[in-house]
Motif scaffolding. Structure first.
Motif, mmCIF file in Angstrom:
data_model
loop_
_atom_site.group_PDB
_atom_site.id
_atom_site.type_symbol
_atom_site.label_atom_id
_atom_site.label_comp_id
_atom_site.label_asym_id
_atom_site.label_seq_id
_atom_site.Cartn_x
_atom_site.Cartn_y
_atom_site.Cartn_z
ATOM 1 N N TYR A 181 0.832 -1.208 0.000
ATOM 2 C CA TYR A 181 0.000 0.000 0.000
ATOM 3 C C TYR A 181 0.871 1.264 0.000
ATOM 4 O O TYR A 181 0.436 2.318 0.453
ATOM 5 C CB TYR A 181 -0.921 -0.004 1.218
ATOM 6 N N GLU A 182 2.068 1.157 -0.522
ATOM 7 C CA GLU A 182 2.998 2.277 -0.550
ATOM 8 C C GLU A 182 2.523 3.366 -1.527
ATOM 9 O O GLU A 182 1.710 3.109 -2.420
ATOM 10 C CB GLU A 182 4.394 1.799 -0.964
ATOM 11 N N PRO A 183 3.049 4.579 -1.368
ATOM 12 C CA PRO A 183 2.743 5.637 -2.340
ATOM 13 C C PRO A 183 3.240 5.238 -3.733
ATOM 14 O O PRO A 183 4.090 4.354 -3.878
ATOM 15 C CB PRO A 183 3.527 6.841 -1.810
ATOM 16 N N VAL A 184 2.723 5.923 -4.744
ATOM 17 C CA VAL A 184 3.157 5.692 -6.124
ATOM 18 C C VAL A 184 4.656 5.977 -6.234
ATOM 19 O O VAL A 184 5.167 6.951 -5.668
ATOM 20 C CB VAL A 184 2.355 6.598 -7.081
ATOM 21 N N GLN A 185 5.366 5.143 -6.967
ATOM 22 C CA GLN A 185 6.826 5.243 -7.032
ATOM 23 C C GLN A 185 7.303 6.588 -7.568
ATOM 24 O O GLN A 185 8.276 7.154 -7.072
ATOM 25 C CB GLN A 185 7.387 4.109 -7.900
ATOM 26 N N SER A 186 6.627 7.133 -8.570
ATOM 27 C CA SER A 186 7.044 8.419 -9.136
ATOM 28 C C SER A 186 6.894 9.542 -8.108
ATOM 29 O O SER A 186 7.698 10.484 -8.087
ATOM 30 C CB SER A 186 6.220 8.744 -10.385
ATOM 31 N N VAL A 187 5.889 9.424 -7.228
ATOM 32 C CA VAL A 187 5.691 10.411 -6.172
ATOM 33 C C VAL A 187 6.797 10.273 -5.123
ATOM 34 O O VAL A 187 7.326 11.266 -4.623
ATOM 35 C CB VAL A 187 4.303 10.260 -5.525
ATOM 36 N N ILE A 188 7.159 9.044 -4.799
ATOM 37 C CA ILE A 188 8.259 8.801 -3.861
ATOM 38 C C ILE A 188 9.550 9.434 -4.387
ATOM 39 O O ILE A 188 10.272 10.130 -3.640
ATOM 40 C CB ILE A 188 8.484 7.293 -3.634
ATOM 41 N N GLN A 189 9.849 9.229 -5.634
ATOM 42 C CA GLN A 189 11.074 9.768 -6.224
ATOM 43 C C GLN A 189 11.094 11.286 -6.186
ATOM 44 O O GLN A 189 12.121 11.906 -5.868
ATOM 45 C CB GLN A 189 11.216 9.256 -7.665
ATOM 46 N N GLU A 190 9.943 11.912 -6.489
ATOM 47 C CA GLU A 190 9.867 13.373 -6.451
ATOM 48 C C GLU A 190 10.008 13.877 -5.011
ATOM 49 O O GLU A 190 10.683 14.888 -4.761
ATOM 50 C CB GLU A 190 8.540 13.843 -7.038
ATOM 51 N N ALA A 191 9.410 13.173 -4.056
ATOM 52 C CA ALA A 191 9.499 13.568 -2.648
ATOM 53 C C ALA A 191 10.929 13.452 -2.138
ATOM 54 O O ALA A 191 11.397 14.294 -1.357
ATOM 55 C CB ALA A 191 8.560 12.718 -1.803
#
Length: 353
Positions: free
Chosen positions: A222-232
């Motif tokens: 249930y992790e955040p979307v990977q592209s959002v993680i990378q931007e964060a």
């Protein structure tokens, strides 16, 4: 300490104070110079630190002038907003309708039964038609691509009232609430304990820009979307903040100022409810969760709330800011539409960040 050393220390202290004053003035000046008129608001990813701070400043200013000083500010007189709702809502609808009306404008509420969005009429054609009728559109939709289609064809600003990917208007309310409670935002630690959903994604696009550390606990899968993680991660490095991702709620809560959660079963996920409740076992926020936080810890929830997410002891405690948070949905949507439609300059002193 000899006289020479005392002199050097005094000069150093005074220089630091001067530097801080100059830095504060420079910061205030850069934020005050921001103009967002004509912009759309689909995701906070597209907004800089100064721009987000400006939105919070305008929101706080309107709240102070209208609520506390009882001033009437018809800043949107003669303007109208089309409110497209594919999903039902309490706070988004009421905050937008009451806020826009309070500023002298006219809100128009449109459900999927009222218009043909993407069914009998394309998003592109709908956007062009609405651009001739009103001044701004707020759309609460299932797919974020719907907002992008509307924005591409519209000649007026489009606001994301919620999509599957982001919920940026909620985050403005959350940070205004924290700013009012703590006095400033920089250096706070926010811990998200729950689903890697649209609200979390918007926190991840905003926290670092305001100097806020973010600790995230989601169950595996249930992790955040990977592209959002990378931007964060990129934003955290750029702004010098901490970002933690874990599957352990207590690890995420450790040393935090703010505990945040949201529904574990969003609209459209009802068939997954039984599995989700099992997968989220141990994620309920309780006083035990708060025991590893900082002494001044508080709690946020965007509502509606269910018992499995947070127990009554926390939800109705003095640590809970959920009802001021809900009210601030109104003041921040007002601050947003005023910023996107006018050249308004706040009259109250800038909030401390």
């Amino acid at each position: 300490m000899n006289a020479a050393a005392m002199f050097v220390k005094l000069v150093s202290v005074n220089s630091l104070k001067t530097l801080l004053k100059l830095s504060s003035r420079s910061f205030s000046s850069s934020c005050a110079a921001v103009n967002l008129k004509g912009r759309s608001f689909l995701t906070l990813k597209d907004f800089s630190s100064d721009e987000i701070q400006r939105l919070l400043w305008v929101s706080g200013d309107l709240k102070h002038r209208i609520k506390h000083q009882q001033q009437y500010l018809p800043l949107l007189q003669g303007k109208s907003i089309a409110m497209i709702f594919e999903k039902r809502s309490t706070r988004t609808r009421m905050s937008t309708e009451t806020g826009f009306s309070l500023l002298g404008g006219h809100p128009c509420f449109l459900t999927s039964q009222d218009i043909h969005l993407g069914v009998n009429e394309s998003c592109s054609d709908t956007a062009r038609v609405l651009s001739g009728f009103c001044d701004i559109v707020l759309a609460r939709v299932y797919s974020h691509s719907t907002l992008e289609d509307l924005d591409e064809a519209a000649s007026i600003p489009i606001i994301n009232g919620l999509s599957d990917l982001y919920h940026p208007i909620q985050i403005l309310a959350d940070f205004l609430t924290l700013q009012e409670h703590y006095g400033s935002l920089r250096g706070l630690t926010v811990s998200w304990i729950g689903d890697g959903n649209n609200v979390l994604h918007s926190f991840m696009m905003t926290a670092a820009k305001l100097g806020v550390h973010l600790r995230i606990a989601t169950p595996k899968g249930y992790e955040p979307v990977q592209s959002v993680i990378q931007e964060a991660q990129k934003l955290s490095k750029e702004h010098g903040t901490q970002l933690l991702l874990t599957s352990d709620p207590m690890e995420a809560a450790h040393g935090s100022n703010v505990l945040v959660t949201d529904t574990w079963v969003s609209m459209g996920q009802e068939e997954e409810k039984k599995k989700r409740l099992k997968d989220f076992e141990g994620y309920q926020i309780t006083m035990k969760t708060g025991s590893v936080c900082k002494p001044d810890w508080t709690f946020l929830h965007c509502l509606p709330r269910k018992m499995e997410e947070v127990d009554d002891e926390v939800f109705y405690s003095s640590r809970s800011l959920v009802f001021p948070e809900a009210e601030n949905r109104k003041w921040t949507i007002m601050g947003l539409v005023v910023s996107l439609l006018t050249d308004y300059t706040p009259q109250t002193p800038m909030l401390k960040f």
